[in-house]
Design an enzyme around this catalytic site. Structure first.
Site, short mmCIF file in Angstrom:
data_model
loop_
_atom_site.label_atom_id
_atom_site.label_comp_id
_atom_site.label_asym_id
_atom_site.label_seq_id
_atom_site.Cartn_x
_atom_site.Cartn_y
_atom_site.Cartn_z
N THR A 87 149.60 38.24 53.18
CA THR A 87 149.51 37.64 51.85
C THR A 87 150.88 37.09 51.46
O THR A 87 151.71 36.85 52.35
CB THR A 87 148.92 38.64 50.82
N ASN A 88 151.13 36.88 50.18
CA ASN A 88 152.42 36.33 49.75
C ASN A 88 152.84 36.99 48.44
O ASN A 88 152.14 37.86 47.93
CB ASN A 88 152.31 34.80 49.61
#
Ligand code: CTP
Ligand code: CA
Length: 228
Positions: free
Chosen positions: A33-34
């Site tokens: 993810t980020n």
């Protein structure tokens, strides 16, 4: 309707906002993810609802409470988000893509937890590109529908943002230089440059994301009024 007697250019508009960082599975216990917190998108959804818009917030995972008066749709992956956006966009007047979408995902997600092996200190995860949701939306866009994108850049902000405005056929692009302290992903503050095809870029000051949301929604509202 006595609760909201004041009408604005956004009253009754069908608005979709996306927020959060999409999640791409590696195996049952791991994902990519980020750093997106979802705060900017949630603040925009809340501001739109306060101005009388009919708001659907399509959200990848965040730690935030749903904003008041907004219909929530929860998604995990880029593919889920793409499906939810393309289906909701048919009825929409405005789409704001504040989600931080994964550009790549593992070619496949393992059914079992991946084990480390004793004889290899390296491991490779093969990734494949995800669909560009805004490019897909550009193909479906009808006259009168407004699309708003974000651009997270660490260099050549205006050049890169201008290219995204054109290639994704956007009406507005909100660019943030995420290499600057206090800007973009995760924090409570942001500083953005708002690009529009027919207008000089507007640069905001560094401010709380709720203040930035008001400025962004002001610009969207002005466009709606112009195109009325
Ligand atoms: N976006 C999208 N679909 C993707 C990736 C991004 O719709 N697969 C949207 C984002 O929600 C954002 C805009 O496109 O509104 C720009 O995202 P950004 O990551 O800045 O640009 P990319 O086009 O992904 O290019 P790059 O990351 O290489 O700069
Ligand atoms: Ca990207």
């Amino acid at each position: 309707e006595t609760l909201n007697p004041q009408t604005t250019p956004l009253t009754g508009k069908n608005v979709i906002v996306t927020a959060g960082g999409t999640r791409e599975r590696i195996d049952p216990v791991r994902f990519i993810t980020n750093d997106s917190s979802g705060k900017m998108g949630y603040a925009i959804a809340e501001e739109m609802a306060q101005r009388g818009a009919d708001v659907t917030l399509i959200s990848a995972p965040t730690k935030l409470a749903p904003p008041a008066g907004v219909a929530m749709v929860d998604v995990l992956t880029t593919e889920d988000l793409a499906d939810a956006v393309t289906s909701a966009f048919k009825q929409a007047d405005i789409l704001v893509m504040a989600a931080a979408v994964a550009d790549f995902k593992p070619i496949s997600s393992a059914d079992q937890k991946i084990k480390k092996s004793a004889d290899n200190d390296e491991m490779t995860i093969k990734l494949t590109k995800t669909a560009d949701i805004l490019k897909r939306v550009a193909q479906m866009k009808r006259p009168g529908q407004l699309t708003v994108g974000f651009a997270a850049e660490t260099q050549n902000l205006l050049d890169n943002a201008q290219k995204k405005l054109i290639s994704k056929q956007l009406d507005l692009l909100i660019a943030n230089d995420v290499s600057k302290p206090g800007v973009g992903f995760n924090g409570d503050t942001n500083q953005v440059t708002i690009l529009q095809p027919d207008q000089a870029p507007i640069k905001t000051t560094l401010a709380d994301k709720h203040v930035i949301a008001k400025q962004v929604v002001d610009q969207i509202s002005q466009r709606v009024q112009k195109e009325g």
